[in-house]
Design an enzyme around this catalytic site. Structure first.
Site, mmCIF file in Angstrom:
data_model
loop_
_atom_site.group_PDB
_atom_site.id
_atom_site.type_symbol
_atom_site.label_atom_id
_atom_site.label_comp_id
_atom_site.label_asym_id
_atom_site.label_seq_id
_atom_site.Cartn_x
_atom_site.Cartn_y
_atom_site.Cartn_z
ATOM 1 N N ASP A 8 0.931 -1.149 -0.220
ATOM 2 C CA ASP A 8 -0.024 -0.031 0.083
ATOM 3 C C ASP A 8 0.943 1.290 -0.010
ATOM 4 O O ASP A 8 1.759 1.318 0.940
ATOM 5 C CB ASP A 8 -0.882 -0.035 1.019
ATOM 6 N N ASP A 129 -15.207 -2.743 -1.564
ATOM 7 C CA ASP A 129 -14.646 -2.560 -0.271
ATOM 8 C C ASP A 129 -15.774 -2.043 0.543
ATOM 9 O O ASP A 129 -16.927 -1.406 0.152
ATOM 10 C CB ASP A 129 -13.743 -1.218 -0.151
#
EC number: 5.3.1.16
Length: 240
Positions: A8, A129
């Site tokens: 990330d 998500d």
């Protein structure tokens, strides 16, 4: 099942967030390309990349770090975060990404997902998500009324390569994935599902595998950085 180590990216560094909060970022490596090489050297078959700044900005922000990773490794990489138009999709695939992940636009502009999946077969995934079963967009900052399964089924005939399903409240929390919800989604759709959020131990991977659901794989980040999950051991377990 494939194990996707996660990188990330925030401000050019390799970080992990806690439950999606940008202000709760822990820096694990200031050289993302070196981190990618380390994962590849340990046997990773894929690497999962997220441009966290890009997810909020709506356009690529950590492009330099992603390009450095693509030059550093030969294993396929998938990227999500800030990819919201055909030009950006095409540009990333031209630079060597194996797969782009479309999240916010899957809710706001599903026709773009369909167009992209037609134009680039096997190279377009949908990122779903969710918090409490409802899809969140724009870097998880905005919740919608769209249900996870409802969104997945909307792309059933679109030629999407995979669905990356993240339970936001599990992400970075080291509390284990939402095994039931992930398995339920995998059974509900013919699109390959990749589990994300909370995968923090070998037991978590085994639990996902033992559901018998047709899962493509699982993504893990913080556990690999913290040493709670050994990549080589996990890869071996998933192959058995």
């Amino acid at each position: 099942m494939i194990l996707y180590p996660a990188i990330d990216l925030k401000d050019g560094q390799c970080v992990r967030l806690y439950k999606g909060a940008m202000e709760k970022a822990t820096v694990f490596n200031d050289d993302p390309a070196a981190q990618a090489r380390a994962f590849a050297d340990q046997g990773a078959e894929w690497i999962h990349l997220v441009d966290l700044n890009g997810a909020f900005a709506g356009k690529p922000v950590n492009a330099g770090a992603v390009e450095a990773i693509l030059q550093a490794v030969s294993v396929p990489c998938q990227l999500g975060g800030g990819i919201r138009d055909m030009a950006t999709i095409e540009a990333w695939l031209d630079k060597g990404l194996a797969r782009v992940i479309l999240g916010t636009v899957a809710v706001e502009n599903p026709d773009l997902v369909r167009e992209a999946a037609r134009a680039f077969p096997g190279q377009v995934a949908v990122g779903i998500d969710a918090r409490n079963g409802r899809v969140a967009t724009k870097g998880w900052a905005e919740e919608t009324d769209v249900q996870v399964t409802e969104l997945a089924l909307a792309f059933e005939d679109a030629g999407v390569a995979a669905i990356i399903y993240t339970d936001i409240d599990r992400d970075g929390a080291m509390g284990g994935p939402n095994v039931k919800a992930t398995a339920d989604l995998a059974w509900a759709t013919s699109i390959p599902v990749i589990a994300s959020g909370g995968v923090s131990s070998l037991a978590d991977l085994v639990a996902l595998k033992e559901t018998g659901a047709p899962l493509n794989g699982a993504i893990s980040g913080r556990a690999l950085y913290d040493g709670k999950l050994d990549l080589a051991e996990a890869l071996a377990a998933l192959k058995d």
